[in-house]
Design a protein around this motif. Structure first.
Motif, PDB file in Angstrom:
ATOM      1  N   GLY A 189       0.838  -1.193   0.000  1.00 18.52           N
ATOM      2  CA  GLY A 189       0.000   0.000   0.000  1.00 18.52           C
ATOM      3  C   GLY A 189       0.872   1.242   0.000  1.00 18.52           C
ATOM      4  O   GLY A 189       1.909   1.288   0.673  1.00 18.52           O
ATOM      5  N   PHE A 190       0.477   2.248  -0.757  1.00 16.95           N
ATOM      6  CA  PHE A 190       1.240   3.490  -0.891  1.00 16.95           C
ATOM      7  C   PHE A 190       0.337   4.644  -0.483  1.00 16.95           C
ATOM      8  O   PHE A 190      -0.689   4.886  -1.113  1.00 16.95           O
ATOM      9  CB  PHE A 190       1.710   3.656  -2.337  1.00 16.95           C
ATOM     10  N   LEU A 191       0.708   5.352   0.575  1.00 20.36           N
ATOM     11  CA  LEU A 191      -0.099   6.471   1.063  1.00 20.36           C
ATOM     12  C   LEU A 191       0.666   7.774   0.920  1.00 20.36           C
ATOM     13  O   LEU A 191       1.784   7.918   1.415  1.00 20.36           O
ATOM     14  CB  LEU A 191      -0.477   6.261   2.529  1.00 20.36           C
ATOM     15  N   GLY A 192       0.065   8.726   0.218  1.00 21.05           N
ATOM     16  CA  GLY A 192       0.682  10.037   0.041  1.00 21.05           C
ATOM     17  C   GLY A 192      -0.227  11.137   0.550  1.00 21.05           C
ATOM     18  O   GLY A 192      -1.451  10.996   0.570  1.00 21.05           O
ATOM     19  N   ALA A 193       0.382  12.249   0.947  1.00 20.70           N
ATOM     20  CA  ALA A 193      -0.382  13.356   1.527  1.00 20.70           C
ATOM     21  C   ALA A 193      -0.846  14.353   0.475  1.00 20.70           C
ATOM     22  O   ALA A 193      -1.483  15.343   0.819  1.00 20.70           O
ATOM     23  CB  ALA A 193       0.457  14.077   2.577  1.00 20.70           C
ATOM     24  N   TRP A 194      -0.522  14.082  -0.778  1.00 20.12           N
ATOM     25  CA  TRP A 194      -0.907  15.033  -1.816  1.00 20.12           C
ATOM     26  C   TRP A 194      -1.862  14.363  -2.785  1.00 20.12           C
ATOM     27  O   TRP A 194      -1.573  13.298  -3.324  1.00 20.12           O
ATOM     28  CB  TRP A 194       0.314  15.545  -2.574  1.00 20.12           C
ATOM     29  N   ALA A 195      -3.032  14.961  -2.987  1.00 18.81           N
ATOM     30  CA  ALA A 195      -4.067  14.366  -3.837  1.00 18.81           C
ATOM     31  C   ALA A 195      -3.711  14.582  -5.309  1.00 18.81           C
ATOM     32  O   ALA A 195      -4.109  15.558  -5.917  1.00 18.81           O
ATOM     33  CB  ALA A 195      -5.421  14.968  -3.516  1.00 18.81           C
ATOM     34  N   ASP A 196      -2.954  13.676  -5.856  1.00 19.01           N
ATOM     35  CA  ASP A 196      -2.547  13.806  -7.248  1.00 19.01           C
ATOM     36  C   ASP A 196      -2.182  12.437  -7.796  1.00 19.01           C
ATOM     37  O   ASP A 196      -2.025  11.484  -7.049  1.00 19.01           O
ATOM     38  CB  ASP A 196      -1.346  14.751  -7.371  1.00 19.01           C
ATOM     39  N   GLU A 197      -2.031  12.345  -9.086  1.00 17.33           N
ATOM     40  CA  GLU A 197      -1.656  11.095  -9.717  1.00 17.33           C
ATOM     41  C   GLU A 197      -0.173  10.817  -9.493  1.00 17.33           C
ATOM     42  O   GLU A 197       0.650  11.744  -9.534  1.00 17.33           O
ATOM     43  CB  GLU A 197      -1.942  11.155 -11.220  1.00 17.33           C
ATOM     44  N   PRO A 198       0.215   9.567  -9.260  1.00 16.82           N
ATOM     45  CA  PRO A 198       1.629   9.252  -9.049  1.00 16.82           C
ATOM     46  C   PRO A 198       2.524   9.733 -10.186  1.00 16.82           C
ATOM     47  O   PRO A 198       3.663  10.119  -9.960  1.00 16.82           O
ATOM     48  CB  PRO A 198       1.628   7.729  -8.960  1.00 16.82           C
ATOM     49  N   ALA A 199       2.007   9.713 -11.411  1.00 17.51           N
ATOM     50  CA  ALA A 199       2.827  10.093 -12.562  1.00 17.51           C
ATOM     51  C   ALA A 199       3.286  11.549 -12.482  1.00 17.51           C
ATOM     52  O   ALA A 199       4.286  11.926 -13.089  1.00 17.51           O
ATOM     53  CB  ALA A 199       2.045   9.868 -13.855  1.00 17.51           C
ATOM     54  N   ARG A 200       2.560  12.389 -11.720  1.00 21.10           N
ATOM     55  CA  ARG A 200       2.954  13.792 -11.600  1.00 21.10           C
ATOM     56  C   ARG A 200       4.033  13.998 -10.554  1.00 21.10           C
ATOM     57  O   ARG A 200       4.649  15.049 -10.485  1.00 21.10           O
ATOM     58  CB  ARG A 200       1.742  14.649 -11.215  1.00 21.10           C
ATOM     59  N   ASP A 201       4.234  13.007  -9.724  1.00 18.06           N
ATOM     60  CA  ASP A 201       5.239  13.111  -8.682  1.00 18.06           C
ATOM     61  C   ASP A 201       6.621  13.014  -9.328  1.00 18.06           C
ATOM     62  O   ASP A 201       6.952  12.005  -9.946  1.00 18.06           O
ATOM     63  CB  ASP A 201       5.049  11.981  -7.664  1.00 18.06           C
ATOM     64  N   PRO A 202       7.458  14.042  -9.218  1.00 14.92           N
ATOM     65  CA  PRO A 202       8.766  14.008  -9.887  1.00 14.92           C
ATOM     66  C   PRO A 202       9.685  12.912  -9.364  1.00 14.92           C
ATOM     67  O   PRO A 202      10.655  12.545 -10.020  1.00 14.92           O
ATOM     68  CB  PRO A 202       9.343  15.397  -9.581  1.00 14.92           C
ATOM     69  N   ALA A 203       9.388  12.380  -8.171  1.00 13.52           N
ATOM     70  CA  ALA A 203      10.237  11.322  -7.619  1.00 13.52           C
ATOM     71  C   ALA A 203       9.696   9.924  -7.909  1.00 13.52           C
ATOM     72  O   ALA A 203      10.373   8.929  -7.634  1.00 13.52           O
ATOM     73  CB  ALA A 203      10.374  11.510  -6.101  1.00 13.52           C
ATOM     74  N   HIS A 204       8.488   9.846  -8.487  1.00 15.41           N
ATOM     75  CA  HIS A 204       7.862   8.533  -8.663  1.00 15.41           C
ATOM     76  C   HIS A 204       8.650   7.651  -9.618  1.00 15.41           C
ATOM     77  O   HIS A 204       8.841   6.456  -9.362  1.00 15.41           O
ATOM     78  CB  HIS A 204       6.425   8.698  -9.166  1.00 15.41           C
ATOM     79  N   ALA A 205       9.137   8.223 -10.709  1.00 16.91           N
ATOM     80  CA  ALA A 205       9.922   7.447 -11.670  1.00 16.91           C
ATOM     81  C   ALA A 205      11.189   6.916 -11.024  1.00 16.91           C
ATOM     82  O   ALA A 205      11.618   5.785 -11.295  1.00 16.91           O
ATOM     83  CB  ALA A 205      10.260   8.297 -12.893  1.00 16.91           C
ATOM     84  N   ALA A 206      11.796   7.714 -10.147  1.00 22.18           N
ATOM     85  CA  ALA A 206      13.007   7.272  -9.455  1.00 22.18           C
ATOM     86  C   ALA A 206      12.689   6.102  -8.527  1.00 22.18           C
ATOM     87  O   ALA A 206      13.487   5.160  -8.404  1.00 22.18           O
ATOM     88  CB  ALA A 206      13.611   8.424  -8.656  1.00 22.18           C
ATOM     89  N   TRP A 207      11.527   6.141  -7.881  1.00 21.72           N
ATOM     90  CA  TRP A 207      11.121   5.045  -7.001  1.00 21.72           C
ATOM     91  C   TRP A 207      10.935   3.754  -7.795  1.00 21.72           C
ATOM     92  O   TRP A 207      11.423   2.693  -7.416  1.00 21.72           O
ATOM     93  CB  TRP A 207       9.831   5.415  -6.274  1.00 21.72           C
ATOM     94  N   LEU A 208      10.247   3.844  -8.923  1.00 23.36           N
ATOM     95  CA  LEU A 208      10.039   2.665  -9.762  1.00 23.36           C
ATOM     96  C   LEU A 208      11.372   2.127 -10.279  1.00 23.36           C
ATOM     97  O   LEU A 208      11.556   0.910 -10.395  1.00 23.36           O
ATOM     98  CB  LEU A 208       9.113   3.011 -10.932  1.00 23.36           C
ATOM     99  N   ARG A 209      12.300   3.025 -10.587  1.00 22.56           N
ATOM    100  CA  ARG A 209      13.629   2.587 -11.036  1.00 22.56           C
ATOM    101  C   ARG A 209      14.349   1.831  -9.923  1.00 22.56           C
ATOM    102  O   ARG A 209      14.985   0.805 -10.166  1.00 22.56           O
ATOM    103  CB  ARG A 209      14.455   3.796 -11.478  1.00 22.56           C
ATOM    104  N   GLY A 210      14.230   2.342  -8.686  1.00 21.25           N
ATOM    105  CA  GLY A 210      14.846   1.658  -7.561  1.00 21.25           C
ATOM    106  C   GLY A 210      14.261   0.278  -7.331  1.00 21.25           C
ATOM    107  O   GLY A 210      14.978  -0.654  -6.966  1.00 21.25           O
ATOM    108  N   LEU A 211      12.961   0.144  -7.565  1.00 22.20           N
ATOM    109  CA  LEU A 211      12.314  -1.161  -7.435  1.00 22.20           C
ATOM    110  C   LEU A 211      12.828  -2.121  -8.504  1.00 22.20           C
ATOM    111  O   LEU A 211      13.130  -3.287  -8.218  1.00 22.20           O
ATOM    112  CB  LEU A 211      10.795  -1.012  -7.555  1.00 22.20           C
ATOM    113  N   ARG A 212      12.929  -1.623  -9.734  1.00 23.28           N
ATOM    114  CA  ARG A 212      13.409  -2.475 -10.827  1.00 23.28           C
ATOM    115  C   ARG A 212      14.836  -2.949 -10.573  1.00 23.28           C
ATOM    116  O   ARG A 212      15.193  -4.074 -10.912  1.00 23.28           O
ATOM    117  CB  ARG A 212      13.329  -1.728 -12.160  1.00 23.28           C
ATOM    118  N   GLU A 213      15.655  -2.084  -9.976  1.00 28.06           N
ATOM    119  CA  GLU A 213      17.033  -2.467  -9.675  1.00 28.06           C
ATOM    120  C   GLU A 213      17.092  -3.666  -8.739  1.00 28.06           C
ATOM    121  O   GLU A 213      18.066  -4.423  -8.748  1.00 28.06           O
ATOM    122  CB  GLU A 213      17.776  -1.280  -9.052  1.00 28.06           C
ATOM    123  N   LYS A 214      16.054  -3.837  -7.924  1.00 30.45           N
ATOM    124  CA  LYS A 214      15.989  -4.953  -6.990  1.00 30.45           C
ATOM    125  C   LYS A 214      15.111  -6.088  -7.508  1.00 30.45           C
ATOM    126  O   LYS A 214      14.828  -7.045  -6.782  1.00 30.45           O
ATOM    127  CB  LYS A 214      15.467  -4.470  -5.628  1.00 30.45           C
TER     128      LYS A 214
END
Length: 322
Positions: free
Chosen positions: A30-55
């Motif tokens: 589960g992913f909980l964020g304090a900002w009501a917006d789509e994950p794709a707009r989060d400038p750090a979201h792509a970096a998070w997905l990249r970190g997941l792929r690395e593992k």
């Protein structure tokens, strides 16, 4: 039961995704964020997905992610996620971390981008977090006093520096109660507070800073200002307010950035998720702090504001944008 039906039923069980060692069962988080917006707009979201792929974790394949975002419904959304019985919970920012910590003492929680998790009461200490929660902090000596020091090198004699805060951010409330009043006393500088909890309040916040004759402004790190960074930068330029920011994304058109690499923090969060999903307890994972703080100066913005950047500051900069 007929023999043919028994064989067919047994075969179905053996090849089902739940039992198959080849396919495995996707893990659910589960992913909980304090900002009501789509994950794709989060400038750090792509970096998070990249970190997941690395593992080796691929969203939609071996990892299912349930996203919930909202500013004013965090406790309810935290309860929704917990009802799904996820293997792990990700808290994006301090408000989300507090909501999840209050909602469960058993499901592992990893917070990301929390300035002071000890001061906020999320963990006992950075080295021994305890309980079911750990994560990655943004604290590493980024104090208001240091930001004022940098601004005063850019704006000599600055005796009044506005601070843009979001009262909904628990870290900002903590700073307002302790750090900011102490810094004002110690440095002998006026620190008028201007507030914005939503995008439409940013205009009035900067107008207030200008009306109070602030000579510069500190933009505290927050999801509101991160998502609205182009607007924040434009307002600082409109009001001729030299501004210092916490995150690198402001460096393209802003004046100065001093702080950790937010994208790198989110990328490294993948390692925490990987360890916990493989059996490590959150209590055994120390809270990680940024390994490096970046000082970035935009010379074009400095020139537009009529500022002369001293050579001593340029010499300390990690990056200078011409």
């Amino acid at each position: 039961m007929k023999r043919r039906e028994f064989i067919a039923g047994t075969a179905a069980i053996l090849v089902s995704p739940r039992r198959s060692g080849a396919q495995g069962t996707p893990r659910r988080i589960g992913f909980l964020g304090a900002w009501a917006d789509e994950p794709a707009r989060d400038p750090a979201h792509a970096a998070w997905l990249r970190g997941l792929r690395e593992k080796g974790w691929i969203e939609g394949k071996n990892l299912l992610v349930e996203y919930r975002y909202a500013r004013d419904r965090l406790p309810a959304l935290a309860a929704e996620l917990i009802a799904l019985a996820p293997d792990l919970l990700i808290a994006s920012g301090p408000a989300a971390a507090l909501a999840l910590k209050s909602a469960t003492a058993t499901i592992p929680i990893v917070f990301v981008a929390v300035f002071d998790p000890v001061g906020l009461g999320l963990v006992r200490s950075l080295s021994h977090p305890g309980g079911n929660i750990t994560g990655l902090a943004t604290t590493a000596g980024v104090a208001v006093a240091k930001q004022i020091e940098i601004l005063r090198e850019l704006v000599p004699g600055a005796s009044k520096v506005a601070i843009l805060v979001n009262p909904d951010n628990p870290m900002h409330r903590l700073a307002l109660a302790e750090e900011i009043p102490r810094t004002a006393r110690e440095l002998g500088v006026a620190l008028p507070i201007v507030e914005a909890t939503k995008a439409e309040e940013l205009n009035s916040a900067f107008a207030s800073a200008s009306a109070q004759h602030a000579m510069a402004i500190i933009v505290l790190g927050d999801y509101l200002t991160v998502f609205e960074s182009p607007r924040v930068i434009a307002l600082a330029a409109e009001h001729q307010l030299p501004a210092i920011h916490l995150f690198r994304q402001f460096a393209k058109d802003g004046l100065v950035v001093y702080g950790p690499d937010l994208a790198d923090i989110w990328r490294r969060a993948g390692s925490y998720l990987d360890k916990i999903l493989k059996g490590t307890k959150p209590a055994d994972l120390p809270v990680e702090q940024p390994t490096k703080l970046e000082l970035v100066i935009n010379m074009k913005t400095a020139k537009a504001l009529g500022l002369t950047v001293p050579p001593s500051l340029l010499a300390r900069a990690d990056d200078v944008i011409e």
